[in-house]
Enzyme design. Structure first.
Site, mmCIF file in Angstrom:
data_model
loop_
_atom_site.group_PDB
_atom_site.id
_atom_site.type_symbol
_atom_site.label_atom_id
_atom_site.label_comp_id
_atom_site.label_asym_id
_atom_site.label_seq_id
_atom_site.Cartn_x
_atom_site.Cartn_y
_atom_site.Cartn_z
ATOM 1 N N SER A 126 -37.694 -60.351 -79.078
ATOM 2 C CA SER A 126 -37.612 -58.996 -79.635
ATOM 3 C C SER A 126 -38.975 -58.455 -80.041
ATOM 4 O O SER A 126 -39.082 -57.344 -80.553
ATOM 5 C CB SER A 126 -36.674 -58.994 -80.850
ATOM 6 O OG SER A 126 -37.144 -59.880 -81.851
ATOM 7 N N ASN B 51 -33.204 -64.286 -91.838
ATOM 8 C CA ASN B 51 -32.082 -63.362 -92.035
ATOM 9 C C ASN B 51 -32.317 -62.396 -93.198
ATOM 10 O O ASN B 51 -32.089 -61.195 -93.075
ATOM 11 C CB ASN B 51 -30.782 -64.148 -92.250
ATOM 12 C CG ASN B 51 -30.430 -64.984 -91.032
ATOM 13 O OD1 ASN B 51 -31.032 -64.803 -89.969
ATOM 14 N ND2 ASN B 51 -29.494 -65.897 -91.183
ATOM 15 N N THR C 39 -20.413 -12.939 -84.368
ATOM 16 C CA THR C 39 -19.357 -13.954 -84.397
ATOM 17 C C THR C 39 -18.879 -14.020 -82.953
ATOM 18 O O THR C 39 -18.887 -12.998 -82.250
ATOM 19 C CB THR C 39 -18.181 -13.573 -85.321
ATOM 20 O OG1 THR C 39 -17.603 -12.359 -84.828
ATOM 21 C CG2 THR C 39 -18.636 -13.353 -86.771
ATOM 22 N N HIS C 40 -18.521 -15.201 -82.501
ATOM 23 C CA HIS C 40 -18.140 -15.411 -81.089
ATOM 24 C C HIS C 40 -19.264 -14.987 -80.141
ATOM 25 O O HIS C 40 -19.008 -14.626 -79.001
ATOM 26 C CB HIS C 40 -16.867 -14.639 -80.723
ATOM 27 C CG HIS C 40 -15.766 -14.749 -81.729
ATOM 28 N ND1 HIS C 40 -14.783 -15.704 -81.665
ATOM 29 C CD2 HIS C 40 -15.523 -14.043 -82.875
ATOM 30 C CE1 HIS C 40 -13.962 -15.574 -82.696
ATOM 31 N NE2 HIS C 40 -14.396 -14.579 -83.457
ATOM 32 N N SER D 131 -43.086 -21.925 -64.702
ATOM 33 C CA SER D 131 -42.333 -22.524 -63.607
ATOM 34 C C SER D 131 -43.296 -22.795 -62.466
ATOM 35 O O SER D 131 -44.238 -22.035 -62.241
ATOM 36 C CB SER D 131 -41.244 -21.556 -63.155
ATOM 37 O OG SER D 131 -40.888 -21.819 -61.811
ATOM 38 N N LYS E 102 -42.256 -16.706 -64.829
ATOM 39 C CA LYS E 102 -41.420 -17.343 -65.849
ATOM 40 C C LYS E 102 -42.184 -17.853 -67.055
ATOM 41 O O LYS E 102 -43.315 -18.286 -66.966
ATOM 42 C CB LYS E 102 -40.670 -18.530 -65.227
ATOM 43 C CG LYS E 102 -39.645 -18.113 -64.215
ATOM 44 C CD LYS E 102 -38.288 -17.873 -64.816
ATOM 45 C CE LYS E 102 -37.696 -19.170 -65.244
ATOM 46 N NZ LYS E 102 -36.254 -19.166 -65.325
ATOM 47 N N ASN F 179 -40.729 -20.372 -69.973
ATOM 48 C CA ASN F 179 -39.504 -21.102 -70.344
ATOM 49 C C ASN F 179 -39.609 -21.744 -71.737
ATOM 50 O O ASN F 179 -40.654 -22.283 -72.085
ATOM 51 C CB ASN F 179 -39.223 -22.203 -69.312
ATOM 52 C CG ASN F 179 -38.927 -21.635 -67.940
ATOM 53 O OD1 ASN F 179 -38.312 -20.574 -67.824
ATOM 54 N ND2 ASN F 179 -39.374 -22.330 -66.903
ATOM 55 N N GLU G 26 -35.360 -26.208 -75.727
ATOM 56 C CA GLU G 26 -34.298 -26.884 -74.968
ATOM 57 C C GLU G 26 -34.317 -28.389 -75.237
ATOM 58 O O GLU G 26 -33.273 -29.032 -75.353
ATOM 59 C CB GLU G 26 -34.476 -26.621 -73.468
ATOM 60 C CG GLU G 26 -34.281 -25.163 -73.091
ATOM 61 C CD GLU G 26 -34.741 -24.894 -71.674
ATOM 62 O OE1 GLU G 26 -35.894 -24.456 -71.492
ATOM 63 O OE2 GLU G 26 -33.969 -25.149 -70.738
ATOM 64 N N TYR H 111 -24.972 -63.326 -90.831
ATOM 65 C CA TYR H 111 -25.823 -62.875 -89.737
ATOM 66 C C TYR H 111 -25.312 -63.350 -88.380
ATOM 67 O O TYR H 111 -24.896 -64.491 -88.216
ATOM 68 C CB TYR H 111 -27.258 -63.398 -89.947
ATOM 69 C CG TYR H 111 -28.206 -62.974 -88.842
ATOM 70 C CD1 TYR H 111 -28.847 -61.746 -88.890
ATOM 71 C CD2 TYR H 111 -28.423 -63.792 -87.732
ATOM 72 C CE1 TYR H 111 -29.701 -61.346 -87.862
ATOM 73 C CE2 TYR H 111 -29.271 -63.404 -86.706
ATOM 74 C CZ TYR H 111 -29.903 -62.179 -86.775
ATOM 75 O OH TYR H 111 -30.739 -61.790 -85.765
ATOM 76 N N GLN I 68 -29.795 -58.240 -84.010
ATOM 77 C CA GLN I 68 -31.146 -57.966 -83.523
ATOM 78 C C GLN I 68 -31.169 -56.647 -82.737
ATOM 79 O O GLN I 68 -32.213 -56.032 -82.570
ATOM 80 C CB GLN I 68 -31.625 -59.130 -82.649
ATOM 81 C CG GLN I 68 -33.010 -58.940 -82.062
ATOM 82 C CD GLN I 68 -33.600 -60.241 -81.557
ATOM 83 O OE1 GLN I 68 -34.013 -61.081 -82.344
ATOM 84 N NE2 GLN I 68 -33.627 -60.423 -80.244
ATOM 85 N N LYS J 123 -32.295 -52.512 -84.177
ATOM 86 C CA LYS J 123 -33.542 -51.784 -84.401
ATOM 87 C C LYS J 123 -33.823 -50.708 -83.367
ATOM 88 O O LYS J 123 -34.226 -49.593 -83.705
ATOM 89 C CB LYS J 123 -34.714 -52.772 -84.445
ATOM 90 C CG LYS J 123 -34.671 -53.664 -85.673
ATOM 91 C CD LYS J 123 -35.579 -54.859 -85.493
ATOM 92 C CE LYS J 123 -35.036 -56.112 -86.117
ATOM 93 N NZ LYS J 123 -33.674 -56.526 -85.692
HETATM 94 N N1 ARG Z 1 -35.317 -61.256 -84.696
HETATM 95 C C1 ARG Z 1 -34.169 -61.458 -85.510
HETATM 96 C C2 ARG Z 1 -33.462 -60.133 -85.745
HETATM 97 O O1 ARG Z 1 -34.025 -59.144 -85.519
HETATM 98 C C3 ARG Z 1 -34.555 -62.032 -86.827
HETATM 99 C C4 ARG Z 1 -33.499 -62.832 -87.487
HETATM 100 C C5 ARG Z 1 -33.228 -64.061 -86.742
HETATM 101 N N2 ARG Z 1 -32.386 -64.938 -87.462
HETATM 102 C C6 ARG Z 1 -31.821 -65.971 -86.888
HETATM 103 N N3 ARG Z 1 -31.085 -66.717 -87.620
HETATM 104 N N4 ARG Z 1 -31.994 -66.250 -85.618
HETATM 105 O O2 ARG Z 1 -32.313 -60.089 -86.138
#
Ligand code: ARG
Length: 463
Positions: A29, A116, A161-162, A283, A289, A291, A296, A323, A328, A331
Site C-alpha cells: 500500500s 492497527n 421554478t421548473h 474548441s 466557441k 466553453n 462542467e 481489524y 487498507q 484510504k
Molecule cells: N497498511 C495497513 C492498513 O492500511 C496497516 C495496518 C496493517 N495491520 C495489520 N495487522 N496487517 O490498514
C-alpha cells in the site's frame, strides 16, 4: 543486525519463505499510504515521547528515535526518502528507515503499539487536516460569493421554478443562497471533526496493552479531545471517514448545482453571465466557441465523490471486529474524493470571482414571461380586497390578454385591464415592473435589496 537489513520482513520471524510476487502486489500500500507520512511520524513521535515519560523506553533511546524521525520527515519533504514496496506500507517503511538511521533503538518504537492503532491514528489525523483545509477553502468560496452579492445587490434577474421564469429576484440574493448552503457545509464538516477527534493510539492490536502507557499524553500531543474508550472500536471504526465523505458528497452536490447554473447562464441562449479566458476553453474545431469546462468538471466531480463514499461503505459493510485487511482499502477513496473536492472548491472560487453578470440581459430576462403576474395578483388582493384565488384567476385572464396582444404586463392599456376587472386603476402600474417587484419582497429572507444589504452586513461580520 536488524531484521530489515537481513532482507527479512519486519514480521518475518515465523516465516521461512518469501511471499509470492502476487502476494506482495496485492498487499502493498506504500504507493498510496505514503500520503500519511507526516501524520505517521507525528504519531510515532508522540508515542515515543509517551513511552519515555512512562519509563517504558530510556531517555537516550527516545532521543535517538526523535532525531531519526526528524531526519525521515526531512527526507520525505525533500523528496529523497526511499519508499520501498518490500516494506508494504508507510508504517513499515518509516520504521525500516529508522532502523537504518539509528540502529537498535528503532526496534523499541513499536512497543505497546500495533499497526492497527497506528494506521487508525494516522488516518484520523490526515482526515482532520483535510477537514481544516476544506473549512478554509469554503470560507474563500463564501467570500467570493459575498463579493458578488455586494456588487450586485440590486442587479435584477429572473428567478426560476421548473427552470421556467417565475418571479424577478436580485443577483445578490442568488449568490447569498449558495453562501448559506456552503455555510451549512462548513458546519457539517465542523460537526464531523468534533465527532472524529478521538485518539485510537494505545488500543494496540485490538485488546489494549499490558504496558503502563498514558493515553492522555498521546491524546494531548496529537490534539485529540479524548482517547477512544474501547480498544476494539478504536482499531475498527472508519465511520469518521464515511462521515467525512458524506459531508464531502453533500458539499460536492452543492457545487454541482452552482456549476450547472454557470453552464446554463453562460450559454448563448441565456447570456446571463460571462467567464473570462481564465476559466473557459476553446474548441479545436469551432473557432467561435468558449466553453465553460471548469464548471462542467466541477459539476461532474460529485460522481467521483459519491463513488468513493459508495466504495468505502461497501468495504466496511459486514466486516467483523476488529481489524481486517479490507480496511487498507479505506484510504484511496478518501484521497480521491478529497482531492476532487479540493480542486472543485478551488475552481468554483475562481469562477465566482471571475464571472461578470450581464446586467442588461438579466434585467430584460427578469421582466420577460409575465414574471410580475404574482405582483399583479397581490395588488388586486391588497388594493381591491379580492380573495387571493379570485385575484389569481383575474390575473390569469390579464396575462392571456397580454399574450394575445404580444405585450408585457406593464405595456397593457389600463382600459384593457379594466375590461377584465373594472376596479383596476392607474396604481397597478406601480407593481408591474421587476424592480418594484423585488423591492416589495421585504418579508424576512425575501429578495428585496434592503434585505440583501442587511444580510451582506451580517455575513461581512461573520466571515
Ligand atoms: N497498511 C495497513 C492498513 O492500511 C496497516 C495496518 C496493517 N495491520 C495489520 N495487522 N496487517 O490498514
Amino acid at each position: 543486525m536488524t531484521e530489515s537489513s537481513k532482507g527479512q520482513k519486519m514480521w518475518g520471524g515465523r516465516f521461512s519463505d518469501k511471499p509470492s510476487d502476487i502476494m506482495q502486489a496485492i498487499n502493498v500500500s506504500i504507493g498510496f499510504d505514503q500520503r500519511l507520512a507526516a501524520q505517521d511520524i507525528r504519531g510515532s513521535k508522540a508515542h515515543a515521547n509517551m513511552l519515555k515519560a512512562q519509563k517504558i523506553i530510556t531517555k537516550s533511546d527516545n532521543t535517538a528515535i526523535q532525531s531519526g524521525l526528524d531526519t525521515i520527515l526531512e527526507e520525505i519533504q525533500n523528496g529523497n526518502f526511499p519508499f520501498r514496496d518490500e516494506f508494504e506500507d508507510i508504517h513499515l517503511n518509516v520504521e525500516a528507515r529508522l532502523s537504518e538511521l539509528i540502529g537498535e533503538p528503532a526496534g523499541r518504537l513499536h512497543t505497546a503499539r500495533s499497526r492497527n492503532d497506528q494506521v487508525a491514528t494516522d488516518f484520523r489525523l490526515w482526515v482532520r487536516d483535510a477537514l481544516d483545509d476544506f473549512d478554509l477553502q469554503l470560507l474563500g468560496l463564501q467570500k467570493a460569493l459575498l463579493a458578488q452579492a455586494a456588487q450586485h445587490t440590486d442587479t435584477l434577474m429572473p428567478g426560476f421554478t421548473h427552470l421556467q421564469v417565475a418571479q424577478p429576484i436580485c443577483f445578490g440574493h442568488h449568490m447569498l443562497a449558495y453562501l448559506e448552503m456552503f455555510s451549512r457545509d462548513r458546519s457539517r464538516f465542523a460537526d464531523c471533526r468534533v465527532r472524529m477527534n478521538e485518539n485510537p493510539l494505545g488500543a494496540a492490536a485490538l485488546a489494549g496493552t499490558p504496558y503502563p502507557i498514558n493515553r492522555d499524553a498521546t491524546t494531548k500531543a496529537l490534539g485529540f479531545e479524548r482517547p477512544m474508550a474501547n480498544s476494539l472500536d478504536a482499531v475498527s471504526a472508519r465511520d469518521f471517514a464515511l462521515e467525512a465523505l458524506s459531508c464531502a458528497n453533500i458539499c460536492a452536490t452543492h457545487l454541482s448545482r452552482i456549476a450547472e447554473e454557470i453552464v446554463i447562464w453562460t450559454s448563448t441562449q441565456f447570456g446571463f453571465v460571462s467567464l473570462s479566458d481564465k476559466f473557459t476553453t476553446g474548441s479545436s474545431i469551432m473557432p467561435q466557441k468558449r466553453n465553460p469546462d471548469a464548471a462542467e468538471l466541477v459539476r461532474a466531480k460529485v460522481g467521483r465523490i459519491l463513488g468513493s463514499l459508495t466504495s468505502l461503505s461497501v468495504v466496511m459493510k459486514g466486516l467483523p471486529l476488529a481489524y481486517s485487511k479490507d480496511m487498507q482499502e479505506d484510504k484511496e477513496p478518501v484521497f480521491e474524493a478529497f482531492d476532487a473536492l479540493s480542486l472543485a472548491l478551488a475552481a468554483m472560487s475562481g469562477m465566482i470571482g471571475d464571472l461578470t453578470p450581464n446586467k442588461e440581459r438579466l434585467a430584460e430576462a427578469a421582466g420577460a414571461a409575465y414574471s410580475t403576474a404574482t405582483d399583479l395578483a397581490d395588488w388586486l388582493v391588497r388594493t381591491l380586497d379580492m380573495p387571493f384565488r379570485e385575484a389569481h384567476h383575474t390575473t390569469g385572464s390579464i396575462v392571456a390578454l397580454a399574450e394575445k396582444q404580444g405585450r408585457a404586463l406593464h405595456e397593457l392599456a389600463l382600459h384593457d385591464m379594466q375590461g377584465v376587472h373594472d376596479a383596476i386603476h392607474e396604481g397597478v402600474f406601480d407593481v408591474l415592473s421587476p424592480s418594484a417587484s423585488v423591492a416589495s419582497r421585504t418579508s424576512f429572507g425575501g429578495t428585496a435589496p434592503e434585505n440583501i444589504r442587511k444580510q451582506i452586513g451580517l455575513w461581512k461580520k461573520q466571515l
